[in-house]
Write an enzyme that holds these catalytic residues in place. Structure first.
Site, PDB file in Angstrom:
ATOM      1  N   GLU A 169     129.756  -8.381  30.672  1.00  0.00           N
ATOM      2  CA  GLU A 169     128.410  -9.266  30.666  1.00  0.00           C
ATOM      3  C   GLU A 169     128.715 -10.550  30.165  1.00  0.00           C
ATOM      4  OE1 GLU A 169     125.467  -7.246  28.376  1.00  0.00           O
ATOM      5  OE2 GLU A 169     124.947  -6.011  30.192  1.00  0.00           O
ATOM      6  N   GLU A 382     126.106   0.354  33.290  1.00  0.00           N
ATOM      7  CA  GLU A 382     125.010   0.709  32.142  1.00  0.00           C
ATOM      8  C   GLU A 382     123.698   0.676  32.816  1.00  0.00           C
ATOM      9  OE1 GLU A 382     125.191  -1.916  28.593  1.00  0.00           O
ATOM     10  OE2 GLU A 382     127.289  -1.986  28.619  1.00  0.00           O
TER      11      GLU A 382
END
Ligand code: BG6
Length: 484
Positions: A169, A382
């Site tokens: 991320e 995720e």
């Protein structure tokens, strides 16, 4: 519109996800030294009452039990990260044999249960020693040190691990930089550093891709992006343009690096105009272009919304707000880039308690969009619902809200696959309850309940939630019969 899934392709990897500092605990055991998350989370405990990273879910001591539970659910894959400061406690130099042994034991245990390891090299937890030595990701030195760390890990596990993800991320690190990186106080006003750090991560990412290609025959590597598709608030052309601008700066700016080896022109123009662009040294872009990705991991929780924002001197530039209380509406603000876009609440979508929009169709939309633009295999690394769960006196945990969220997101993913998107894996967040990056342990995501509170780690006993049995059944019928 009703849609029901047919079975997923054979070999589809049904998995679940965690990250090292959020689940392992044992922060100072067996030679591990502090990571920046150990320090950041000490502050979070003092200032906000969120748990520290010292024990979290104590997976370090419970990993065999946890893998057995994963196997009971029928998981085919487990995505987790390696803690750099467990294997090289000072960031560089001496390797900690006990740290490597932990990951050997974990990977052996997974493989013994036919669970494919999906390894993330870096998930926010830079060794603290590197922050003390040179300010961490702010310094270019970190790229060389990351290379040595990545080479060690990839070499060590290349015979057992096929799927590698590099840095978790980068997009979210830019947004929430002081929570994802330890930024010394004196630098916090300098927003250019957000993009400089990201540039260093792009170099590290490319190096890791090249290392996997060099060292792991048949391996696959890619980044993991935190991704929210961005909708315009209205059909006004100005809002549509603002949503495109937001996409370019928040999503395209990362994807274009991974797949085209270049920065997105519009985003770069905006950053240059405001003195925020990263300093790029000779050879950097060639290195970035050489580190091609075979796939992309996607973390998706919520879609977002943008509207036009005038550049008339009335608005200040700001990055994302956050909800720290779990009371709907407590969000501290929205990202604003005058003249480019302003993020805002989508009035058409319900949210969880932390103001994250619940939007399964957003998953189909982003998968199809990314597939159309870049045409590489994707994996969901995720996806999940943070919620306050209750452990009942009889040891049950009823989480129908999570089941509903996951069912509709899996169905949306399958519909994207019906339209041609190649998906490798679905690894929802999280295999078991763990420490949230922004809200302590009371915000839970797991299929497995871990009995502890923010103040008291207790014994971290494990309990199966209702979603555990539900996911086991989903996997058993290979995803057939789910409704969007
Ligand atoms: C992703 C991170 O951004 O979102 C995870 O990769 C994180 O580390 C997850 O836990 C959920 O966010 P939060 O703030 O609720 O923990």
């Amino acid at each position: 519109m009703s849609y029901t899934t047919t079975a997923f392709p054979d070999g589809f990897l049904w998995g679940a996800s965690t990250s090292a500092y959020q689940v392992e605990g044992a922060a100072y055991e067996d030679g591990k030294k502090a990571s920046q998350q150990d320090i950041i989370n000490q502050n979070n405990y003092r200032e906000r009452g969120f748990a520290t990273a010292e024990v979290t879910s104590d997976h370090y001591h419970h990993f065999r039990e946890d893998v057995a539970l994963m196997a009971e659910m029928g998981l085919k894959a487990y995505r987790f990260s390696i803690a750099w400061s467990r294997v090289i406690p000072d960031g560089t130099g001496a390797v900690n044999p006990a740290g490597l042994k932990f990951y050997h034991d974990l990977i052996d245990e997974l493989l013994a249960h036919d669970i494919e390891p999906i390894v993330t090299l870096y998930h926010y937890d830079l060794p603290w020693a590197l922050v003390e030595r040179y300010g961490g990701w702010i310094s270019r030195q970190v790229v060389d040190d990351f290379e040595a760390y990545a080479r060690l890990i990839i070499t060590e596990f290349r015979d057992q691990v096929k799927y590698w993800t590099t840095i978790n991320e980068q997009s979210i690190i830019v947004q929430y930089w002081t929570q994802k990186c330890y930024i010394p106080e004196e630098y916090r006003g300098d927003n250019q550093l957000r993009y400089q750090i990201n540039h260093h991560m792009n170099l590290a990412h490319a190096i890791a891709c090249n290392l996997v290609h060099e060292l792991v025959p048949g391996g696959m590597v890619g980044s993991v992006i935190g991704y929210s598709p961005i909708y315009p608030l209205t059909a006004r052309a100005e809002d549509v343009m603002a949503a495109q601008n937001a996409h370019d700066l928040r999503n395209g700016y990362y994807l274009d690096i991974y797949f085209k080896g270049k920065y997105t022109d519009s985003a770069m123009a905006y950053l240059e105009r405001h003195g925020l662009a990263p300093k790029i040294e000779p050879g950097d872009m060639e290195l970035i272009a050489s580190g091609t990705s075979d796939m992309l991991g996607i973390n998706y929780y919520a879609s977002e919304c943008a509207k036009a924002c005038p550049d008339d001197g009335t608005r200040e530039m700001r990055w994302n707000g956050v909800n720290l209380t779990g009371k709907k509406g407590d969000i501290s603000g929205f990202e604003t880039h005058p003249g480019f876009y302003e993020m805002c609440k989508n009035p058409l979508l319900d949210t969880n308690d932390w103001d994250w929009a619940i939007d399964p169709v957003g998953l189909e939309y982003l998968l199809r969009d990314i597939w159309m633009r870049y045409g590489k295999p994707l994996m969901v690394c995720e996806n999940g619902l943070g919620a306050f769960d209750t452990l009942e006196a009889d040891g049950t945990v009823h989480d129908p809200y999570r089941i509903d969220y996951l069912e509709r997101h899996i169905a949306a993913m399958k519909r994207a696959m019906d339209y041609g998107v190649q998906m490798l894996a679905y690894c929802p967040w999280s295999a078991l309850d763990l420490l949230s990056t922004s809200n302590g342990v009371k915000k839970r995501y797991g299929f497995i309940y871990v009995d502890r509170t923010d103040d008291d780690p207790r014994a971290c006993r494990r309990y199966r939630k209702d979603s555990f049995a539900w996911y086991r059944d989903v996997i058993a019928r290979n995803g057939a019969g789910l409704t969007l």
